[in-house]
Design a protein around this motif. Structure first.
Motif, PDB file in Angstrom:
ATOM      1  N   LEU A 126       2.315   4.053  -2.077  1.00  0.00           N
ATOM      2  CA  LEU A 126       1.851   3.146  -3.140  1.00  0.00           C
ATOM      3  C   LEU A 126       1.482   1.779  -2.569  1.00  0.00           C
ATOM      4  CD1 LEU A 126       4.458   4.042  -5.904  1.00  0.00           C
ATOM      5  CD2 LEU A 126       2.030   4.671  -5.862  1.00  0.00           C
ATOM      6  N   LEU A 127       2.316   1.280  -1.675  1.00  0.00           N
ATOM      7  CA  LEU A 127       2.057  -0.034  -1.072  1.00  0.00           C
ATOM      8  C   LEU A 127       0.768  -0.014  -0.252  1.00  0.00           C
ATOM      9  CD1 LEU A 127       2.835  -2.917  -0.276  1.00  0.00           C
ATOM     10  CD2 LEU A 127       4.287  -1.929   1.529  1.00  0.00           C
ATOM     11  N   THR A 128       0.586   0.996   0.567  1.00  0.00           N
ATOM     12  CA  THR A 128      -0.608   1.090   1.416  1.00  0.00           C
ATOM     13  C   THR A 128      -1.869   1.117   0.570  1.00  0.00           C
ATOM     14  OG1 THR A 128       0.637   2.212   3.149  1.00  0.00           O
ATOM     15  CG2 THR A 128      -1.763   2.494   3.172  1.00  0.00           C
ATOM     16  N   ARG A 129      -1.815   1.850  -0.508  1.00  0.00           N
ATOM     17  CA  ARG A 129      -2.979   1.936  -1.399  1.00  0.00           C
ATOM     18  C   ARG A 129      -3.316   0.562  -1.990  1.00  0.00           C
ATOM     19  NH1 ARG A 129      -3.248   4.171  -6.993  1.00  0.00           N
ATOM     20  NH2 ARG A 129      -5.459   4.545  -7.333  1.00  0.00           N
ATOM     21  N   ALA A 130      -2.287  -0.178  -2.412  1.00  0.00           N
ATOM     22  CA  ALA A 130      -2.517  -1.520  -2.971  1.00  0.00           C
ATOM     23  C   ALA A 130      -3.009  -2.481  -1.886  1.00  0.00           C
ATOM     24  CB  ALA A 130      -1.239  -2.035  -3.616  1.00  0.00           C
ATOM     25  N   GLN A 131      -2.495  -2.333  -0.674  1.00  0.00           N
ATOM     26  CA  GLN A 131      -2.954  -3.191   0.423  1.00  0.00           C
ATOM     27  C   GLN A 131      -4.410  -2.898   0.775  1.00  0.00           C
ATOM     28  OE1 GLN A 131       0.305  -2.216   3.068  1.00  0.00           O
ATOM     29  NE2 GLN A 131       1.161  -4.288   2.862  1.00  0.00           N
ATOM     30  N   LYS A 132      -4.776  -1.620   0.793  1.00  0.00           N
ATOM     31  CA  LYS A 132      -6.170  -1.253   1.104  1.00  0.00           C
ATOM     32  C   LYS A 132      -7.125  -1.784   0.050  1.00  0.00           C
ATOM     33  CE  LYS A 132      -5.327   2.764   3.986  1.00  0.00           C
ATOM     34  NZ  LYS A 132      -5.355   4.223   4.097  1.00  0.00           N
ATOM     35  N   GLU A 133      -6.641  -1.858  -1.193  1.00  0.00           N
ATOM     36  CA  GLU A 133      -7.461  -2.408  -2.275  1.00  0.00           C
ATOM     37  C   GLU A 133      -7.616  -3.924  -2.126  1.00  0.00           C
ATOM     38  OE1 GLU A 133      -7.377  -1.936  -7.058  1.00  0.00           O
ATOM     39  OE2 GLU A 133      -5.693  -2.992  -6.138  1.00  0.00           O
ATOM     40  N   GLY A 134      -6.721  -4.535  -1.352  1.00  0.00           N
ATOM     41  CA  GLY A 134      -6.791  -5.977  -1.125  1.00  0.00           C
ATOM     42  C   GLY A 134      -6.013  -6.799  -2.131  1.00  0.00           C
ATOM     43  N   THR A 135      -5.162  -6.149  -2.955  1.00  0.00           N
ATOM     44  CA  THR A 135      -4.417  -6.886  -3.976  1.00  0.00           C
ATOM     45  C   THR A 135      -2.995  -7.234  -3.550  1.00  0.00           C
ATOM     46  OG1 THR A 135      -3.846  -4.799  -5.045  1.00  0.00           O
ATOM     47  CG2 THR A 135      -5.762  -5.986  -5.921  1.00  0.00           C
ATOM     48  N   VAL A 136      -2.531  -6.643  -2.456  1.00  0.00           N
ATOM     49  CA  VAL A 136      -1.199  -6.940  -1.942  1.00  0.00           C
ATOM     50  C   VAL A 136      -1.350  -7.369  -0.485  1.00  0.00           C
ATOM     51  CG1 VAL A 136       1.070  -5.969  -1.368  1.00  0.00           C
ATOM     52  CG2 VAL A 136      -0.039  -5.350  -3.511  1.00  0.00           C
ATOM     53  N   ARG A 137      -0.608  -8.395  -0.126  1.00  0.00           N
ATOM     54  CA  ARG A 137      -0.676  -8.941   1.230  1.00  0.00           C
ATOM     55  C   ARG A 137      -0.395  -7.856   2.271  1.00  0.00           C
ATOM     56  NH1 ARG A 137       3.547 -13.640   0.665  1.00  0.00           N
ATOM     57  NH2 ARG A 137       4.080 -12.637   2.629  1.00  0.00           N
ATOM     58  N   GLU A 138      -1.072  -7.960   3.408  1.00  0.00           N
ATOM     59  CA  GLU A 138      -0.933  -6.975   4.492  1.00  0.00           C
ATOM     60  C   GLU A 138       0.420  -7.052   5.186  1.00  0.00           C
ATOM     61  OE1 GLU A 138      -2.999  -4.491   5.437  1.00  0.00           O
ATOM     62  OE2 GLU A 138      -4.273  -4.996   3.750  1.00  0.00           O
ATOM     63  N   ASP A 139       1.093  -8.190   5.141  1.00  0.00           N
ATOM     64  CA  ASP A 139       2.353  -8.344   5.872  1.00  0.00           C
ATOM     65  C   ASP A 139       3.570  -7.846   5.090  1.00  0.00           C
ATOM     66  OD1 ASP A 139       2.190 -10.422   3.998  1.00  0.00           O
ATOM     67  OD2 ASP A 139       3.235 -11.856   5.281  1.00  0.00           O
ATOM     68  N   VAL A 140       3.365  -7.319   3.906  1.00  0.00           N
ATOM     69  CA  VAL A 140       4.457  -6.793   3.085  1.00  0.00           C
ATOM     70  C   VAL A 140       4.835  -5.408   3.597  1.00  0.00           C
ATOM     71  CG1 VAL A 140       5.108  -6.052   0.759  1.00  0.00           C
ATOM     72  CG2 VAL A 140       3.727  -8.120   1.070  1.00  0.00           C
ATOM     73  N   GLN A 141       6.136  -5.154   3.720  1.00  0.00           N
ATOM     74  CA  GLN A 141       6.626  -3.850   4.168  1.00  0.00           C
ATOM     75  C   GLN A 141       7.477  -3.227   3.072  1.00  0.00           C
ATOM     76  OE1 GLN A 141       8.661  -4.254   7.885  1.00  0.00           O
ATOM     77  NE2 GLN A 141       6.913  -5.220   8.886  1.00  0.00           N
ATOM     78  N   ILE A 142       7.421  -1.906   2.969  1.00  0.00           N
ATOM     79  CA  ILE A 142       8.165  -1.216   1.916  1.00  0.00           C
ATOM     80  C   ILE A 142       9.667  -1.388   2.094  1.00  0.00           C
ATOM     81  CG2 ILE A 142       8.273   1.074   2.973  1.00  0.00           C
ATOM     82  CD1 ILE A 142       7.755   0.199  -0.770  1.00  0.00           C
TER      83      ILE A 142
END
Length: 179
Positions: A126-142
């Motif tokens: 879920l996190l990777t998908r949101a990061q790829k969309e550009g809505t969640v920062r790339e440095d966030v880890q699950i």
């Protein structure tokens, strides 16, 4: 497993769910055994320690959260899907007093800790998908997000007079994830 052993196992799990929900995960295992109509030795034959019993009890909740993550993987808004799932994680953790503390302090090789692997994988998708969309920062880890959800559930558990604390803290935390 013999039929009587299966019945004992199932009764122990059912009673452990009830006892943990009512009294927290530090509740007496003797109470769990007594309510299930078995001796403490029978409990320990099925579950060698408290973490093994807790892991079995929370397996259903974990399966629900995994199924929900799978559903949310195709949601039209990836960021909202991640936020929805994390809210549900906090809700499940809050259902059993002491669960968040136990998860945060479990040794990496414990049965309880092993429940975390599929949760991390589901959340990572879920996190990777949101990061790829550009809505969640790339440095966030699950792993950080799951630790935060446990900390939020623990904070809410320690403040029973404020029923909205978990939602406020989670919203505040999640707002920091977005670009």
């Amino acid at each position: 497993m013999r039929a009587d052993a299966r019945r004992n196992h199932d009764r122990l799990l059912a009673e452990a769910r009830t006892v943990f929900a009512e009294h927290g995960t530090d509740a007496s295992l003797e109470d769990v055994a007594r309510r299930a109509g078995v001796g403490i030795g029978t409990l320990y034959r099925h579950f060698p320690n408290r973490h093994a019993l807790m892991s079995a009890v929370f397996e259903d909740a974990v399966n629900e959260l995994l199924a929900r993550a799978s559903e949310l993987r195709t949601a039209p808004n990836p960021c909202q899907a991640l936020l929805t799932w994390l809210h549900e994680v906090v809700g499940h953790a809050a259902a059993y007093r002491g669960l968040s503390r136990a998860l945060m302090s479990a040794s990496p090789d414990s049965a309880l800790s092993r429940c975390g692997t599929p949760m991390r994988e589901a959340g990572e998708a879920l996190l990777t998908r949101a990061q790829k969309e550009g809505t969640v920062r790339e440095d966030v880890q699950i792993t950080d997000l799951l630790q935060l959800t446990h900390a939020i559930a623990l904070a809410a558990e320690e403040s029973p007079g404020d029923p909205h604390l978990a939602d406020r803290l989670l919203t505040l935390t999640l707002n920091g994830l977005k670009h």
